[in-house]
Design a protein around this motif. Sequence first.
Motif, PDB file in Angstrom:
ATOM      1  N   ALA A 165       0.892  -1.038  -0.221  1.00 46.48           N
ATOM      2  CA  ALA A 165       0.107  -0.257   0.165  1.00 46.48           C
ATOM      3  C   ALA A 165       0.659   1.433  -0.036  1.00 46.48           C
ATOM      4  CB  ALA A 165      -0.362  -0.080   1.198  1.00 46.48           C
ATOM      5  N   GLY A 166       1.783   1.273  -0.411  1.00 49.02           N
ATOM      6  CA  GLY A 166       2.645   2.390  -0.178  1.00 49.02           C
ATOM      7  C   GLY A 166       3.141   3.035  -1.941  1.00 49.02           C
ATOM      8  N   SER A 167       4.331   3.821  -1.338  1.00 48.58           N
ATOM      9  CA  SER A 167       4.843   4.631  -2.551  1.00 48.58           C
ATOM     10  C   SER A 167       6.180   4.914  -2.739  1.00 48.58           C
ATOM     11  CB  SER A 167       3.976   5.801  -2.660  1.00 48.58           C
ATOM     12  OG  SER A 167       4.217   6.677  -2.011  1.00 48.58           O
ATOM     13  N   LEU A 168       6.691   5.181  -3.530  1.00 52.33           N
ATOM     14  CA  LEU A 168       8.212   5.645  -3.583  1.00 52.33           C
ATOM     15  C   LEU A 168       8.775   5.698  -2.544  1.00 52.33           C
ATOM     16  CD1 LEU A 168      11.206   4.763  -4.504  1.00 52.33           C
ATOM     17  CD2 LEU A 168      10.615   5.941  -6.720  1.00 52.33           C
ATOM     18  N   TRP A 169       8.244   7.527  -2.336  1.00 48.54           N
ATOM     19  CA  TRP A 169       8.451   8.610  -1.617  1.00 48.54           C
ATOM     20  C   TRP A 169       8.342   8.386  -0.632  1.00 48.54           C
ATOM     21  CZ3 TRP A 169      11.596  10.624  -5.065  1.00 48.54           C
ATOM     22  CH2 TRP A 169      11.053  10.622  -6.463  1.00 48.54           C
ATOM     23  N   GLN A 170       7.487   7.442  -0.223  1.00 49.40           N
ATOM     24  CA  GLN A 170       7.193   7.049   1.160  1.00 49.40           C
ATOM     25  C   GLN A 170       7.950   5.760   1.826  1.00 49.40           C
ATOM     26  OE1 GLN A 170       3.394   5.686   0.878  1.00 49.40           O
ATOM     27  NE2 GLN A 170       2.513   6.821   1.777  1.00 49.40           N
ATOM     28  N   LEU A 171       8.888   5.868   1.212  1.00 48.55           N
ATOM     29  CA  LEU A 171       9.903   4.927   1.514  1.00 48.55           C
ATOM     30  C   LEU A 171      11.565   6.160   1.857  1.00 48.55           C
ATOM     31  CD1 LEU A 171      10.509   2.114  -1.634  1.00 48.55           C
ATOM     32  CD2 LEU A 171       9.495   1.832   0.532  1.00 48.55           C
ATOM     33  N   PHE A 172      11.984   7.601   1.811  1.00 48.87           N
ATOM     34  CA  PHE A 172      12.181   8.164   1.435  1.00 48.87           C
ATOM     35  C   PHE A 172      12.494   9.410   2.759  1.00 48.87           C
ATOM     36  CE2 PHE A 172      13.693   6.398  -2.358  1.00 48.87           C
ATOM     37  CZ  PHE A 172      14.670   6.264  -2.362  1.00 48.87           C
ATOM     38  N   THR A 173      12.093   8.443   3.642  1.00 50.13           N
ATOM     39  CA  THR A 173      11.550   8.825   5.587  1.00 50.13           C
ATOM     40  C   THR A 173      13.279   9.285   6.145  1.00 50.13           C
ATOM     41  OG1 THR A 173      10.882   7.381   6.368  1.00 50.13           O
ATOM     42  CG2 THR A 173       8.968   8.965   5.247  1.00 50.13           C
ATOM     43  N   PHE A 175      14.461   8.788   8.905  1.00 50.36           N
ATOM     44  CA  PHE A 175      15.403   7.634   9.737  1.00 50.36           C
ATOM     45  C   PHE A 175      15.731   7.260   7.790  1.00 50.36           C
ATOM     46  CE2 PHE A 175      16.030   3.437  10.885  1.00 50.36           C
ATOM     47  CZ  PHE A 175      16.996   3.885  11.712  1.00 50.36           C
ATOM     48  N   PRO A 176      14.795   6.078   7.577  1.00 49.90           N
ATOM     49  CA  PRO A 176      15.668   5.882   6.065  1.00 49.90           C
ATOM     50  C   PRO A 176      16.793   6.405   5.440  1.00 49.90           C
ATOM     51  CG  PRO A 176      13.286   5.151   6.819  1.00 49.90           C
ATOM     52  CD  PRO A 176      13.994   6.333   7.464  1.00 49.90           C
ATOM     53  N   LEU A 177      16.267   7.674   5.170  1.00 51.01           N
ATOM     54  CA  LEU A 177      17.723   8.695   5.054  1.00 51.01           C
ATOM     55  C   LEU A 177      18.905   8.366   5.803  1.00 51.01           C
ATOM     56  CD1 LEU A 177      15.678  11.855   3.351  1.00 51.01           C
ATOM     57  CD2 LEU A 177      16.811   9.359   1.936  1.00 51.01           C
ATOM     58  N   LEU A 178      18.957   8.354   6.831  1.00 50.12           N
ATOM     59  CA  LEU A 178      19.687   8.456   7.871  1.00 50.12           C
ATOM     60  C   LEU A 178      20.829   7.146   7.358  1.00 50.12           C
ATOM     61  CD1 LEU A 178      21.434   9.305  10.464  1.00 50.12           C
ATOM     62  CD2 LEU A 178      20.151   8.383  11.919  1.00 50.12           C
ATOM     63  N   ALA A 179      19.337   5.745   7.180  1.00 48.48           N
ATOM     64  CA  ALA A 179      20.198   5.313   7.242  1.00 48.48           C
ATOM     65  C   ALA A 179      21.009   4.706   5.671  1.00 48.48           C
ATOM     66  CB  ALA A 179      19.357   3.220   7.483  1.00 48.48           C
ATOM     67  N   GLY A 180      20.126   5.019   4.969  1.00 46.06           N
ATOM     68  CA  GLY A 180      21.163   5.661   3.459  1.00 46.06           C
ATOM     69  C   GLY A 180      22.015   5.657   3.789  1.00 46.06           C
ATOM     70  N   VAL A 181      22.407   7.508   4.285  1.00 46.44           N
ATOM     71  CA  VAL A 181      23.963   7.834   4.578  1.00 46.44           C
ATOM     72  C   VAL A 181      24.699   7.402   4.944  1.00 46.44           C
ATOM     73  CG1 VAL A 181      25.264  10.339   5.540  1.00 46.44           C
ATOM     74  CG2 VAL A 181      22.471  10.678   4.290  1.00 46.44           C
ATOM     75  N   VAL A 182      24.559   6.779   6.485  1.00 52.18           N
ATOM     76  CA  VAL A 182      25.007   5.512   6.997  1.00 52.18           C
ATOM     77  C   VAL A 182      25.609   4.379   5.912  1.00 52.18           C
ATOM     78  CG1 VAL A 182      25.850   3.758   8.510  1.00 52.18           C
ATOM     79  CG2 VAL A 182      24.515   5.498   9.059  1.00 52.18           C
ATOM     80  N   SER A 183      24.878   3.610   4.891  1.00 53.94           N
ATOM     81  CA  SER A 183      25.122   3.459   4.294  1.00 53.94           C
ATOM     82  C   SER A 183      26.388   4.013   3.104  1.00 53.94           C
ATOM     83  CB  SER A 183      24.466   2.327   3.304  1.00 53.94           C
ATOM     84  OG  SER A 183      24.233   1.732   2.095  1.00 53.94           O
ATOM     85  N   VAL A 184      26.407   4.660   1.967  1.00 52.67           N
ATOM     86  CA  VAL A 184      27.206   5.738   1.492  1.00 52.67           C
ATOM     87  C   VAL A 184      28.471   6.400   1.845  1.00 52.67           C
ATOM     88  CG1 VAL A 184      27.422   7.751   0.797  1.00 52.67           C
ATOM     89  CG2 VAL A 184      25.034   6.854   0.188  1.00 52.67           C
ATOM     90  N   ALA A 185      28.230   6.537   3.250  1.00 54.56           N
ATOM     91  CA  ALA A 185      29.742   6.277   3.819  1.00 54.56           C
ATOM     92  C   ALA A 185      30.290   5.574   4.061  1.00 54.56           C
ATOM     93  CB  ALA A 185      29.493   7.691   5.311  1.00 54.56           C
ATOM     94  N   MET A 186      29.607   4.367   4.577  1.00 55.56           N
ATOM     95  CA  MET A 186      30.442   2.750   4.810  1.00 55.56           C
ATOM     96  C   MET A 186      31.215   2.731   3.419  1.00 55.56           C
ATOM     97  SD  MET A 186      28.320  -0.638   6.361  1.00 55.56           S
ATOM     98  CE  MET A 186      27.481  -0.801   4.877  1.00 55.56           C
ATOM     99  N   LEU A 187      30.117   2.256   2.585  1.00 58.05           N
ATOM    100  CA  LEU A 187      30.940   1.993   1.061  1.00 58.05           C
ATOM    101  C   LEU A 187      31.508   2.813   0.639  1.00 58.05           C
ATOM    102  CD1 LEU A 187      27.760   0.312  -0.522  1.00 58.05           C
ATOM    103  CD2 LEU A 187      29.101  -0.714   1.252  1.00 58.05           C
ATOM    104  N   LEU A 188      31.560   3.726   0.983  1.00 60.49           N
ATOM    105  CA  LEU A 188      32.878   4.890  -0.095  1.00 60.49           C
ATOM    106  C   LEU A 188      33.872   4.716   1.090  1.00 60.49           C
ATOM    107  CD1 LEU A 188      30.304   5.645  -1.867  1.00 60.49           C
ATOM    108  CD2 LEU A 188      31.289   8.533  -1.139  1.00 60.49           C
TER     109      LEU A 188
END
Length: 384
Positions: A165-173, A175-188
């Motif tokens: 029942a969700g949409s693509l943009w609902q994924l980018f709230t 806390f998930p964006l914080l987790a995404g930044v952690v992932s970017v920093a980690m892999l870079l």
Amino acid sequence: MDVSMIPLDYATLRVIWWLLLGVLLIGFAVMDGFDLGVAALLPVVATTDEERRVMLNLVGPVWEGNQVWLITGGGAIFAAWPLLYAASFSGLYLAMLLLLVALIVRPVGFKYRSKLPDARWRATWDGLLCFSGVVASLVFGVAMGNLLLGLPFGSDPETLRPLYAGSLWQLFTPFPLLAGVVSVAMLLAHGAALLAWRTDGLIAARARRIGAVLALACGVLFALAGVLVASMDGHVIAGTVDVSAASNPALKAVEVVGGGWMHNFSRWPWMWLAPGLGVAGSLLAALLLWRGARVSAFLATSTAITGVILTVGFALFPFLMPSSLQPGMGLTVWDASSSHFTLWVMLLATVVFLPIVVFYTGYVYRVMRGTVTPESVSENPNAY
């Protein structure tokens, strides 16, 4: 075959495949993570075309083999966790499409970037390669963050068909964006550690400086995310569950309680080793990179990646994909797997073929060992 003849019971096989899924995710993040990191750092670490070619030829010969970990993980989810595959690959279709675009751009960039000597042509592909590394790293982290929040899906109680029942943009709230930044920093940081190890001169020096900052940011942001997780609502199974019953998510009751994702760490204190590895590995990598270390810094970033992924897995267990819409229909290790017989046959195949894959991968890296330099690139007619 009579399942009573299988030496491992159903519950044990489910846990084994949960562990194997974790191994595949860690393998992908460690092996393909530095490919993504190097691509994302391409316009940052390198200042000349010669330096960018060195970076491309560091990961160019191995990226295809590294991506096999992702393909194998997807295949394992399809065969071992069909309900998880159906819910994630159908409900998160647009997010998956965004990830695929990023992953498809990367090999195209490797192949076409140096086909023409034109500076604008090469700069365009460098930008696309950077895009692929950053976006793929971000999406993987955002996915982990959304698992901890719970995804807005339910299931038809009769057919078990997932209903998203969700949409693509609902994924980018937030806390998930914080987790995404952690992932970017980690892999870079992981990619920078590889550059510091396998290149020399100015490339290695810049990679150490940038990698140290990224690793420090990863450790700090991961710790911050942990504090937020400790205060957010988590899912807890209420009552008892038949861990050997046929898969059916509708047969359990789930409560949403504050700090629920910390229950496993209270129940099994040894699980605190995982977040400890995530934070300590990141901070150690920052120190080692700053001091000019090579192999040890790469091992430290690999340790940090392992700790971060294990932390998420330990916090969620036994959940694989919690539901924020219908918590009782969230998918767990006990109710989203294939049959007892299927898991057993797959385990036999894994025991035979996984060592072969590991041996072949090790052989490839042994052949490709050594420092990549501008001289080695210019002398190789097959270089990117």
